[in-house]
Structure formats: structure tokens, C-alpha cells
Design a protein around this motif. Structure first.
Motif: not given
Length: 196
Positions: A19-24, A65-72
Motif C-alpha cells: 500500500x503506497x503511503x502518501x508521506x514517508x 490491491x490497486x484494483x480492488x477496494x482495500x476493505x474487500x
């Protein structure tokens, strides 16, 4: 229930799930542990099944997952993991259901107490004193950082988040949210006096 194995799994998954973080400085693991602590505090006031609340709070953000909702994705991973460590099927089912809906803070659906507590704990995180640190650190990561830029960012965060109290599902969370907004309001007023 001993949660140490679950916490180790959460640490691994929140570190390795891509999961990418918007800040380090943002840590999904630290967020999860704050949500877990808030969920335990709310459960102490409101009741509910402690194992379901603790497990859902700990596992609510493990999926990405960049393709699916993270909660799923998170619900699927949580169900698989809990089954692998021998958790009762009814607990697994309820934890999975909570993780699936935890992001829908504006839902009007009928929710279990356990789900309300996890949703409220997630909402309470990063609102209040932690949000001031977050905004200050985020501003410091930008070009030409300054106290005034941090002030405007904190003030904007306050403006955006104050109405989100409507998302609180329990009176206990509403009371805490109100205290946090009062803290931010006082902080912003003091910061204005010092900067301008």
C-alpha cells in the motif's frame, strides 16, 4: 484470546502489502495499533464482544490491491488468517463483515455494536493532537515549508473534519470527537495569536 500472533501478522501485512503511503512518516501499522487501542477503550465503555472488536480493529487495514477496494481484500485476508489459526467460524464471519463495511462511515445500515465501535475507533484516529503532528510533518515534507503553511493546513483539516462528527456511531465516540475538535479549535486560536 492472545492477540500477539495476530499483531505480528498485522505488522507483517501492513509493512509488506504494497500500500503506497502518501508521506514517508505514515505508518499503517501505527494507525492500526491506535485504532485497536481506541476500540478497546470504547468497548470498555459500551460493551460488545471483545474478541470480535479487537480482531476487526487489528485486521481492518491489512489488505491492499490497486484494483480492488482495500476493505474487500482485507476481509478476505483476515478470514483466511483467522481460519488458519483456528478461530471459531462465527467470530471469523463477524470480523470479516466488519472489515468489509468499516470504510462506509456514512452508511445508514443497521450495524452491530462491534461494527460501530471499530468504525468509530478508525474515525477517531488522526483527529485531534495526532492530526496537528500529521499536518506539521506533511507541511515540512513540502517545498518552502513554514509555520504559516502548517497553520493553514491545520485550519483546513479542522474545517473539513469538524462536520464528520455525524459519522460517529456511538455517543462515546461523539463525546471524544467533540473534545478533539475543541482541542483543535483552541490550538488554532493560540497559533493565530502567535503567528499573526
Amino acid at each position: 484470546m492472545n492477540y500477539s500472533e495476530v499483531i505480528e501478522y498485522v505488522k507483517k501485512m501492513t509493512t509488506e502489502n504494497g500500500r503506497p503511503s502518501n508521506y514517508p512518516f505514515r505508518s499503517r501499522y501505527e494507525h492500526t495499533m491506535r485504532v485497536y487501542r481506541w476500540a478497546i477503550k470504547l468497548q470498555a465503555k459500551l460493551g460488545g464482544d471483545i474478541d470480535i472488536i479487537a480482531l476487526a480493529a487489528l485486521l481492518h487495514d491489512i489488505g491492499w490491491d490497486s484494483e480492488r477496494p482495500h476493505e474487500e481484500v482485507g476481509a478476505e485476508l483476515a478470514v483466511e488468517f483467522l481460519d488458519s489459526i483456528g478461530v471459531e467460524p462465527e467470530i471469523i464471519k463477524r470480523v470479516g463483515e466488519i472489515i468489509m463495511i468499516h470504510e462506509d462511515k456514512d452508511t445508514e445500515a443497521e450495524l452491530s455494536l462491534e461494527c460501530k465501535i471499530v468504525m468509530d475507533a478508525d474515525l477517531l484516529d488522526e483527529v485531534g493532537a495526532v492530526s496537528v503532528i500529521w499536518d506539521a510533518m506533511a507541511t515540512a515534507c513540502e517545498d518552502e515549508a513554514s509555520y504559516k503553511k502548517a497553520y493553514y493546513r491545520i485550519k483546513n483539516y479542522y474545517r473539513i473534519n469538524k462536520p464528520k462528527i455525524r459519522r460517529c456511531k456511538t455517543d462515546a465516540a461523539r463525546a471524544e470527537y467533540t473534545k478533539r475538535m475543541q482541542l483543535l479549535d483552541s490550538y488554532i486560536n493560540q497559533l493565530e495569536k502567535e503567528l499573526f
